[in-house]
Design an enzyme around this catalytic site. Structure first.
Site, mmCIF file in Angstrom:
data_model
loop_
_atom_site.group_PDB
_atom_site.id
_atom_site.type_symbol
_atom_site.label_atom_id
_atom_site.label_comp_id
_atom_site.label_asym_id
_atom_site.label_seq_id
_atom_site.Cartn_x
_atom_site.Cartn_y
_atom_site.Cartn_z
ATOM 1 N N CYS A 15 0.885 -0.975 -0.078
ATOM 2 C CA CYS A 15 -0.025 0.210 -0.071
ATOM 3 C C CYS A 15 1.034 1.384 -0.196
ATOM 4 C CB CYS A 15 -0.916 -0.172 1.182
ATOM 5 S SG CYS A 15 -1.968 1.265 1.449
ATOM 6 N N ARG A 39 -13.546 -0.380 -17.230
ATOM 7 C CA ARG A 39 -15.041 -0.427 -17.080
ATOM 8 C C ARG A 39 -15.583 0.742 -16.548
ATOM 9 N NH1 ARG A 39 -13.028 -4.894 -17.280
ATOM 10 N NH2 ARG A 39 -13.833 -6.639 -18.397
#
Ligand code: IMP
Length: 496
Positions: free
Chosen positions: A311, A412
């Site tokens: 992260c 998308r």
């Protein structure tokens, strides 16, 4: 000026140690239960037998991890950064695994041995049931029935063991009955047929032994493994119905920042359409965010932001908090909420749990179970291929916010302006089962030292202390020379 400034630094799990409590016979390691609630529910099936789950990540949680971890007593959250069809198929595979009953890949009698061999290589299966176009069972073919060099052009029908020579069972759903039949027949595989001779499943002797070796398996009321799927806040109206059709047990609405109206819309939509499907929400790191999520109906809460091994959210956005501080604040709120309402909402510690002692500290601080990515990415059962780098066997591991994983989502939904995760490699660690055995033994040992026979008692009994940087140094091997150890410290230190 800012609404709130906290001057006490936020704490990581690494900064705490447990103090021993009175170890009793009751809390000896063999008496310790690691059972823990998966979600708030009155149904017994929503419990884990070990306090460990695998993160919803492409490089961690596919169907194989889902099956193996559920057999060991935990669950893998199947990732949602893939098509609805692919994720639903993974959930179906876990649900159809049916603890010992295998939904087999079949071949036709007309298929060439060469073609069947390529399916064998692709799937790893070495025994195939042979069926006609009506799925009626005709025979079995295994690796002992052909030689690729001699029979490549022969058909499966020419080499298979005919049905008359196979032991079969009709409509068997009880594994013990299948086991008895296998033992009596001296065979290693039993095709299960319906009354019309159509193939239903296969039972392998090795899988039965495997099943009997899994006393901690988590399953639903039909003895099928538990399956959990992550869901994003974009395509939930299509994804959740498909997952429900695949018989998912629990969903987890995943967002890197779960304290949001987008998460609320997703949770409320799910609960209004599927009120009996428990929803996990996250990730959050503060008490008000916990309230927000449980009041909209979340049945467990994932806690942690910025601590994951892959992260870079803290560096990119300046948001995040040490996992220990997050757990402490949220677990306190969870206990307060329980006193007010009688509802116990499990708290999941997620991101930056790097070692077994971190798991233990997270549980002691109030987490009900921990979610890990890196730990599981190293295992044989993660969905990636092994690779040798500098003579070391590695597996790739990448964040869901990395460019590699985001690719799917961005095509998308949106174009992210920056990434929040990195790609790298982790050292291959072998089979899940062997790793878990050692990890769980260490957790039990720490719980025993604190005098706790189960996780609830651990929450009540644990006494922890913040440690200094020097204590961390003292807690490691020091002032001794170990040949071959690259972390060697100076051994010439004299006692004064
Ligand atoms: P790990 O166990 O320290 O490797 O952390 C795994 C956790 O990191 C996951 O369960 C997520 O909560 C979080 N995570 C996964 N991918 C990313 C990313 O790309 N950026 C930030 N956090 C991530």
């Amino acid at each position: 000026m800012a609404k709130r400034i906290i001057y006490e630094p936020s704490r990581t799990l690494m900064e705490f140690r447990l103090l021993p409590g009175l170890t009793t016979e009751r809390s000896s390691t063999e008496n310790i239960s690691l059972r823990t609630p998966l979600v708030y529910s009155s149904e017994d099936r929503f419990n884990l037998n070990i306090p460990i789950v695998a993160a919803a990540m492409q490089s961690v949680s596919g169907a194989e991890m889902g099956i193996e971890l559920a057999k060991a007593g935990g669950v893998a959250f199947i990732y949602c950064s893939q098509s609805v069809e692919a994720q639903s198929a993974m959930i179906s595979r876990i649900k159809n695994y049916k603890a010992g009953f295998v939904n087999p890949r079949t071949v036709s009698p007309e298929m060439k041995i060469g073609k069947m061999y390529s399916i064998r290589e692709e799937t790893g299966y070495s025994t195939f049931p042979v069926v006609n176009e009506n799925n009626e069972f005709l025979g079995l073919i295994s690796k002992y029935d052909y030689d690729l060099g001699m029979h490549r052009e022969a058909t499966v029908g020419e080499r298979m063991i005919l049905r008359e020579a196979c032991e079969v069972g009709y409509n068997i759903t009880d594994l013990n009955e299948a086991n008895r039949k296998l033992l009596e027949s001296h065979k290693s595989v039993l095709p299960i047929l319906d009354s019309n001779g159509r193939l239903q499943s296969l039972v392998f002797r090795k899988d039965i032994n495997d099943h009997l070796n899994n006393p901690y398996e988590v399953h639903d009321e039909f003895k099928r493994l538990l399956a959990i799927a992550a869901v994003n806040t974009h395509d939930f109206r299509v994804r959740i119905p498909a997952l429900v059709a695949a018989e998912v047990d629990v969903i987890s609405i995943d967002s890197s920042d779960g304290y949001s109206e987008y998460l609320q819309q997703t949770v409320e939509w799910s609960l209004s359409h599927y009120p009996d499907l428990p929803v996990i929400g996250g990730n959050i790191i503060t008490a008000p965010a916990f309230r927000y999520l449980v009041e909209m109906g979340c049945a467990a809460i994932k806690v942690g932001m910025g601590g994951g091994s892959i992260c870079i959210t803290q560096e990119q956005k300046g948001t995040g908090r040490g996992l220990a501080s997050s757990i402490i604040e949220v677990a306190e709120e969870r206990d307060r909420y329980f006193l007010e309402t009688g509802k116990y909402i499990p708290v999941i510690a997620d991101g930056g749990v790097t070692s077994t002692k971190d798991i233990t500290i997270a549980l002691a601080l109030g987490a009900d179970y921990v979610m890990m990515g890196r730990y599981f990415a190293r295992m044989e059962e993660s969905p990636t291929e092994k690779i040798v780098i500098n003579n070391r066997v590695m597996k790739p591991y990448w964040g869901e916010g990395s460019a590699r994983a985001r690719d799917w989502l961005e095509k998308r939904y949106y174009q992210a302006k920056f990434v929040e995760g990195v790609e790298g490699f982790v050292e291959y660690a072998g089979r899940l089962r062997d790793n878990l055995e050692e990890t769980l033994a260490k957790i039990r040992s720490s719980m025993s030292t604190s005098g706790s026979a189960n996780i609830k008692e651990f929450h009540e009994n644990a006494e922890l202390e913040l440690i200094s940087a020097l204590s961390i140094r003292e807690g490691k091997v020091h002032d001794i020379f170990i040949p071959g150890d690259t972390n060697n410290v100076d051994a010439s230190h004299n006692y004064e």
